[in-house]
Design a protein around this motif. Structure first.
Motif, PDB file in Angstrom:
ATOM      1  N   SER A  70     -71.215  30.175  11.209  1.00  0.00           N
ATOM      2  CA  SER A  70     -70.087  30.478  12.502  1.00  0.00           C
ATOM      3  C   SER A  70     -69.148  31.062  12.011  1.00  0.00           C
ATOM      4  CB  SER A  70     -69.300  29.332  12.983  1.00  0.00           C
ATOM      5  OG  SER A  70     -68.990  28.349  11.577  1.00  0.00           O
ATOM      6  N   GLU A  71     -69.454  32.272  11.205  1.00  0.00           N
ATOM      7  CA  GLU A  71     -68.490  33.119  10.826  1.00  0.00           C
ATOM      8  C   GLU A  71     -68.818  34.616  11.078  1.00  0.00           C
ATOM      9  OE1 GLU A  71     -66.472  33.691   6.088  1.00  0.00           O
ATOM     10  OE2 GLU A  71     -69.173  33.322   6.321  1.00  0.00           O
ATOM     11  N   LYS A  72     -69.312  35.120  11.936  1.00  0.00           N
ATOM     12  CA  LYS A  72     -69.939  36.568  12.362  1.00  0.00           C
ATOM     13  C   LYS A  72     -69.580  36.971  13.701  1.00  0.00           C
ATOM     14  CE  LYS A  72     -74.734  36.101  11.244  1.00  0.00           C
ATOM     15  NZ  LYS A  72     -76.677  35.711  11.698  1.00  0.00           N
ATOM     16  N   PRO A  84     -57.291  32.432   4.632  1.00  0.00           N
ATOM     17  CA  PRO A  84     -57.444  31.241   4.795  1.00  0.00           C
ATOM     18  C   PRO A  84     -56.097  30.630   3.728  1.00  0.00           C
ATOM     19  CG  PRO A  84     -59.135  32.502   3.647  1.00  0.00           C
ATOM     20  CD  PRO A  84     -57.543  33.267   3.802  1.00  0.00           C
ATOM     21  N   SER A  85     -56.482  29.103   4.170  1.00  0.00           N
ATOM     22  CA  SER A  85     -55.742  28.198   3.480  1.00  0.00           C
ATOM     23  C   SER A  85     -56.559  27.434   2.044  1.00  0.00           C
ATOM     24  CB  SER A  85     -56.036  26.368   4.496  1.00  0.00           C
ATOM     25  OG  SER A  85     -56.642  26.547   5.106  1.00  0.00           O
ATOM     26  N   ARG A  86     -55.393  26.412   0.696  1.00  0.00           N
ATOM     27  CA  ARG A  86     -56.275  25.780   0.101  1.00  0.00           C
ATOM     28  C   ARG A  86     -57.776  25.575   0.334  1.00  0.00           C
ATOM     29  NH1 ARG A  86     -54.178  21.894  -4.598  1.00  0.00           N
ATOM     30  NH2 ARG A  86     -55.912  22.440  -5.721  1.00  0.00           N
ATOM     31  N   PHE A  87     -58.299  25.233   0.711  1.00  0.00           N
ATOM     32  CA  PHE A  87     -59.502  24.756   1.498  1.00  0.00           C
ATOM     33  C   PHE A  87     -60.487  24.751   2.914  1.00  0.00           C
ATOM     34  CE2 PHE A  87     -57.645  21.858  -2.170  1.00  0.00           C
ATOM     35  CZ  PHE A  87     -57.918  22.142  -2.733  1.00  0.00           C
ATOM     36  N   ALA A  88     -59.975  26.719   2.587  1.00  0.00           N
ATOM     37  CA  ALA A  88     -60.910  26.819   4.339  1.00  0.00           C
ATOM     38  C   ALA A  88     -62.222  26.064   4.060  1.00  0.00           C
ATOM     39  CB  ALA A  88     -60.390  28.233   4.333  1.00  0.00           C
ATOM     40  N   PRO A  89     -62.329  25.987   5.403  1.00  0.00           N
ATOM     41  CA  PRO A  89     -63.338  25.452   5.892  1.00  0.00           C
ATOM     42  C   PRO A  89     -64.527  26.185   6.028  1.00  0.00           C
ATOM     43  CG  PRO A  89     -62.374  25.570   7.803  1.00  0.00           C
ATOM     44  CD  PRO A  89     -61.398  25.766   6.613  1.00  0.00           C
ATOM     45  N   SER A  90     -65.885  26.013   5.405  1.00  0.00           N
ATOM     46  CA  SER A  90     -67.482  26.618   5.364  1.00  0.00           C
ATOM     47  C   SER A  90     -67.800  26.642   6.739  1.00  0.00           C
ATOM     48  CB  SER A  90     -67.470  27.317   4.516  1.00  0.00           C
ATOM     49  OG  SER A  90     -66.763  27.902   3.389  1.00  0.00           O
ATOM     50  N   PRO A  91     -68.634  27.530   6.875  1.00  0.00           N
ATOM     51  CA  PRO A  91     -69.949  27.555   7.802  1.00  0.00           C
ATOM     52  C   PRO A  91     -70.311  26.327   7.607  1.00  0.00           C
ATOM     53  CG  PRO A  91     -69.922  29.527   7.751  1.00  0.00           C
ATOM     54  CD  PRO A  91     -68.663  28.891   6.480  1.00  0.00           C
ATOM     55  N   ASP A 166     -62.859  25.443  -4.223  1.00  0.00           N
ATOM     56  CA  ASP A 166     -63.202  25.321  -2.328  1.00  0.00           C
ATOM     57  C   ASP A 166     -62.928  26.516  -1.680  1.00  0.00           C
ATOM     58  OD1 ASP A 166     -65.005  25.111  -0.625  1.00  0.00           O
ATOM     59  OD2 ASP A 166     -63.841  23.058  -0.317  1.00  0.00           O
ATOM     60  N   HIS A 167     -63.490  27.527  -2.005  1.00  0.00           N
ATOM     61  CA  HIS A 167     -62.831  28.641  -0.341  1.00  0.00           C
ATOM     62  C   HIS A 167     -64.255  29.774   0.019  1.00  0.00           C
ATOM     63  CE1 HIS A 167     -60.048  32.622   0.632  1.00  0.00           C
ATOM     64  NE2 HIS A 167     -58.825  31.660   0.101  1.00  0.00           N
ATOM     65  N   ARG A 168     -63.086  29.641   1.463  1.00  0.00           N
ATOM     66  CA  ARG A 168     -64.713  30.819   1.778  1.00  0.00           C
ATOM     67  C   ARG A 168     -64.665  32.439   1.586  1.00  0.00           C
ATOM     68  NH1 ARG A 168     -61.616  31.930   7.957  1.00  0.00           N
ATOM     69  NH2 ARG A 168     -60.498  33.741   7.032  1.00  0.00           N
ATOM     70  N   ASN A 169     -63.944  32.927   0.655  1.00  0.00           N
ATOM     71  CA  ASN A 169     -64.106  33.840  -0.030  1.00  0.00           C
ATOM     72  C   ASN A 169     -64.525  33.718  -1.723  1.00  0.00           C
ATOM     73  OD1 ASN A 169     -61.623  34.751   2.007  1.00  0.00           O
ATOM     74  ND2 ASN A 169     -63.907  35.625   2.449  1.00  0.00           N
ATOM     75  N   LEU A 170     -64.787  33.132  -1.733  1.00  0.00           N
ATOM     76  CA  LEU A 170     -65.961  32.920  -3.205  1.00  0.00           C
ATOM     77  C   LEU A 170     -67.101  32.150  -2.923  1.00  0.00           C
ATOM     78  CD1 LEU A 170     -62.783  30.377  -4.487  1.00  0.00           C
ATOM     79  CD2 LEU A 170     -62.929  33.521  -5.163  1.00  0.00           C
ATOM     80  N   ALA A 222     -59.421  35.999  -1.754  1.00  0.00           N
ATOM     81  CA  ALA A 222     -59.760  34.900  -2.937  1.00  0.00           C
ATOM     82  C   ALA A 222     -59.237  35.075  -4.097  1.00  0.00           C
ATOM     83  CB  ALA A 222     -61.517  35.770  -3.178  1.00  0.00           C
ATOM     84  N   LEU A 223     -58.298  36.122  -4.663  1.00  0.00           N
ATOM     85  CA  LEU A 223     -57.757  36.684  -6.193  1.00  0.00           C
ATOM     86  C   LEU A 223     -56.624  35.877  -6.049  1.00  0.00           C
ATOM     87  CD1 LEU A 223     -57.904  39.955  -7.040  1.00  0.00           C
ATOM     88  CD2 LEU A 223     -59.699  38.154  -7.335  1.00  0.00           C
TER      89      LEU A 223
END
Length: 339
Positions: A70-72, A84-91, A166-170, A222-223
């Motif tokens: 759903s990231e598109k 993103p928050s600390r534990f951003a949701p992933s699809p 746990d991060h959407r950019n990792l 991410a960093l």
């Protein structure tokens, strides 16, 4: 997942960097993107419950299904992605017991590590695309035999650190195996290749400015998470374009944590002393000189990466004329001429 890059110790790469020429331009560009991201991350972090999310080792990690992403979100000229928050949701997240694969299952999923399934190769091993029996696509990093014959520190280090983030950019860890003659890490499959491939034009089109900007901001997020919001500070130590994977919607995910280290556990210490690891052209000159590792080393590498994103040139290009081989020196000279 470093692709087509040689990783060097301090002795191999110290001649590549000139801190007096590298630092000014890099820091100006770096601060412009990093500071807003750090501020946004801190602000966002205050809005969320800071209770830690506990994991039951690797077998209880979440899975990523790229087929239902759903990231598109198409890039637009005026949209800056939120922090993103600390534990951003992933699809589409699913529990991962089924990714606890045997070596035989991995062999079937990669067609016996077929060359046609190969995604790339780095210092640790070769990365393959794998299709599981339920149709899920994952990435499989298989350790080289010479790595297997030596200490398992790099393999164990990557598994341990990936299990804690746990991060959407990792890139997300799905499982691993360390049995028999195989050391294998299973991660989510990121389908659109590496940032370096796109800068080289290998995917048939050129990244536009807005896509490059959003990719840079994703890497900064991410960093920021690794340095400030992970359970413990994590220093990546190998931030470079071939370790940045892109989704179909050109969102960036940082990969390859084989060289990553946890930051100092003692609150009074600002650094850890360690043997220099990284890639020539991206290494922090202060880290090379002192062997003292801090999150600032990642920030320096990120600054070099920003220059690479804008110019599409590698940090070191030996085939160019002598005065153009070190990109940051070439940029500094041209900047001075322009002024």
């Amino acid at each position: 997942m470093g692709l087509h890059e040689n990783k060097h110790d301090a002795n191999d790469s110290s001649e590549k960097e000139d801190p007096l020429l590298a630092v000014p331009g890099v820091l100006l560009i770096c601060c412009g993107l990093m500071l807003p991201c750090f501020h946004a991350e801190r602000k966002e972090g205050r809005r969320h419950n800071t209770t830690s999310i506990q994991r039951n080792a690797v077998d209880s990690l979440s899975s990523f299904d790229v087929s239902t992403s759903s990231e598109k979100i198409p890039p637009t000229p005026h949209r800056i992605p939120p922090s993103p928050s600390r534990f951003a949701p992933s699809p589409h997240i699913a529990r991962v017991g089924s990714v606890d694969l045997s070596v035989q299952q991995i062999l079937r999923a990669t067609q016996n590590f077929s060359h046609s399934f190969k995604l790339g190769e780095g210092g640790f091993g070769t990365v393959y695309r794998a299709v599981l029996s339920d149709g899920q696509v994952v990435a499989v990093k298989r350790a080289k035999k010479d790595q297997f014959a030596g200490p398992s520190d790099e393999f164990s280090n990557e598994v341990e650190l990936l299990a804690k983030i746990d991060h959407r950019n990792l890139v997300r860890l799905l499982g691993y195996t360390d049995k028999g003659n195989e050391r294998i890490i299973i991660t989510e499959y990121v389908p659109n290749g590496t940032l370096r491939e796109h800068l080289d034009g290998q995917h048939g089109r050129t990244l536009d400015f807005n896509q490059r900007l959003e990719i840079a901001i994703d890497i900064a997020h991410a960093l920021t998470y690794l340095h400030l919001y992970a359970e413990k500070t994590i220093i990546h130590r190998d931030v470079k374009s071939s370790n940045i994977l892109l989704t179909d919607s050109y969102r960036a995910k940082v990969s390859d944590f084989g060289f990553a280290r946890s930051g100092p556990s003692d609150t009074e210490k600002t650094h850890i002393s360690t043997k220099v690891k990284g890639t020539a052209g991206y290494l922090d000159p202060e880290y090379l000189r002192t062997y003292q590792l801090t999150p600032k080393s990642d920030v320096f590498s990120f600054g070099i990466l920003l220059v690479e994103i804008i110019s599409a040139r590698r940090p070191v290009e030996l085939k160019r004329a002598a005065e153009e081989r070190i990109t940051i020196r070439w940029l500094s000279r041209n900047s001075m001429k322009a002024t």
